[in-house]
Design an enzyme around this catalytic site. Structure first.
Site, PDB file in Angstrom:
ATOM      1  N   LYS A 156       0.821  -1.265  -0.050  1.00 51.22           N
ATOM      2  CA  LYS A 156       0.076   0.121   0.059  1.00 51.22           C
ATOM      3  C   LYS A 156       0.902   1.124  -0.001  1.00 51.22           C
ATOM      4  CE  LYS A 156      -0.472  -0.058   5.065  1.00 51.22           C
ATOM      5  NZ  LYS A 156      -1.383   0.252   6.190  1.00 51.22           N
ATOM      6  N   ARG A 194     -10.968   1.247  14.018  1.00 52.99           N
ATOM      7  CA  ARG A 194     -10.914   1.738  12.697  1.00 52.99           C
ATOM      8  C   ARG A 194     -11.757   0.765  11.534  1.00 52.99           C
ATOM      9  NH1 ARG A 194      -4.814   2.708   9.928  1.00 52.99           N
ATOM     10  NH2 ARG A 194      -5.088   0.263   9.818  1.00 52.99           N
ATOM     11  N   TYR A 228      11.770  32.843   2.416  1.00 52.16           N
ATOM     12  CA  TYR A 228      10.601  33.652   2.804  1.00 52.16           C
ATOM     13  C   TYR A 228      10.273  34.165   4.416  1.00 52.16           C
ATOM     14  CZ  TYR A 228       8.877  32.120  -1.941  1.00 52.16           C
ATOM     15  OH  TYR A 228       8.600  32.067  -3.236  1.00 52.16           O
ATOM     16  N   MET A 250       9.079  25.994  -2.695  1.00 48.90           N
ATOM     17  CA  MET A 250       8.135  24.806  -3.699  1.00 48.90           C
ATOM     18  C   MET A 250       9.780  24.101  -4.213  1.00 48.90           C
ATOM     19  SD  MET A 250       5.970  25.516  -6.621  1.00 48.90           S
ATOM     20  CE  MET A 250       4.689  26.158  -5.620  1.00 48.90           C
TER      21      MET A 250
END
Length: 368
Positions: free
Chosen positions: A28, A127, A246, A294
């Protein structure tokens, strides 16, 4: 991302030796970020004959790739509308609820064909899985299923909570006493290392097959298959007090040499690494400074030899020096998320090596 399928095979074969029962391959999360299809092909070549994935679409892809031999099961179950396709392809649902069980029962009645499936019984996770309250109704429906195994999932094996693990094993055995006989599938990666009492007849070690340390502390008993390297695109000097990145979230305490590296959150290097991540160059650690953007990160290379860092230098994001666990801890997450993110964001190149580890000069495609 350079992925060693030989390491994936060796991990699987090692895990297989730890149990007296059967060892399934769990692929998975796109093979925990390493690529489901090439990883499954390597595992099949290593002898895996039972595969678990999360979605029916993944199972159908595996069936196309692997052929008719291995058993393929879908952990989330299969919608009623796709049960006919699943039966045709020989794909087994993991039945997690009464509605799923009723759908499988109705399919058997309408088609005259018992659907092969696994029955998941919840024992503490809350779950997926049939609850204790579901079992009365389930007893009347289960005879319509060709049961491959009853399974449960440990809630705290990673924390070595032996009391809870033993309780879950006992709850599963108690639940199965009044059900048609079938094998039990219990242990995940961590429980595989807790001993045979937690294994059942089929173990499902997912993360450890892909090199994620199944032990809460200490060295990992499995190999890391993936190395991610990125390229330095600029080296510059900043003065004392100068900001980097930033929002000016990091300022230079003194004049510093800074390298800009071509990787960022678009490539799966989590923004949570901002001013807390670490990378390596030739085995030496460099801190990530400022915000992860990014496509770029900035690293402080002031303490590294100038001749070691220049445009084109390869920077280890994860590999021999930066382990999966270290990568995850510095971002405040687990190895699964950190490695899967890189696997999604980086171009993968596959090799098969006879033994673990990569040379520090290894590069991967365009730098990652």
């Amino acid at each position: 991302m350079l992925v060693d399928t030989g390491a994936i095979q060796r991990n699987f074969l090692k895990l297989k030796t730890l149990t007296k029962g059967r060892c399934a391959a769990v692929v998975k999360g796109d093979g925990y970020g390493h690529g489901m299809r090439p990883s499954a092909a390597a595992l099949h070549q290593a002898g895996a004959d039972l595969f678990f994935c999360a979605r029916f679409e993944d199972a159908a892809t595996l069936r196309e790739d692997l052929g008719v031999g291995p058993n393929i099961a879908v952990l989330d179950g299969i919608p009623q509308s796709l049960l006919h396709d699943a039966a045709k392809l020989g794909i087994s649902p993991v039945i997690n609820s009464l509605p799923q069980l009723e759908a499988a029962h109705d399919f058997a009645n309408s088609s005259g064909e018992r659907l092969r499936g696994f029955v998941h019984i919840d024992t503490a996770m809350n779950r997926l899985g049939l609850s204790a309250q579901d079992l009365g109704r389930a007893r009347r429906l289960i005879p319509g299923i060709a049961i491959q195994a009853y399974m449960t999932h440990f809630a705290s094996a990673d924390d070595i909570d032996l009391e809870l693990c033993r309780m879950q094993v006992q709850r599963l055995k108690d639940a199965c006493r009044h059900l048609p006989p079938a094998p039990l599938s219990i242990a995940n990666s961590c429980a595989t290392y807790l001993g045979n009492e937690f294994h059942g007849d089929i173990i499902r070690p997912g993360k450890s097959t892909f090199g994620i340390n199944p032990l809460p502390e200490g060295d990992s008993p499995v190999e890391q298959p993936a190395t991610v390297l990125a390229t330095v695109v600029q080296v510059r000097t900043v003065n004392k007090g100068d900001p980097v990145g930033y929002s000016s979230s990091w300022r230079a305490p003194t004049a510093r040499r800074v390298a800009l590296v071509a990787i960022g959150y678009a490539n799966g290097y989590l923004r949570a690494n901002s001013s807390r991540g670490q990378v390596a160059i030739d085995g030496q650690i460099a801190d990530v400074i400022g915000r992860v953007s990014m496509d770029l990160i900035a690293i402080d290379v002031n303490e590294l030899r100038p001749d070691l860092v220049h445009e084109g230098t390869k920077v280890e994001i994860v590999g021999p020096t930066i382990s999966y666990r270290r990568l995850a801890q510095q971002a405040g997450t687990n190895e699964h998320e950190a490695v899967i993110a890189l696997g999604r964001g980086c171009r993968r190149v596959y090799v098969s090596q006879a033994s673990g580890g990569y040379g520090r000069s290894s590069a991967c495609g365009n730098g990652w």
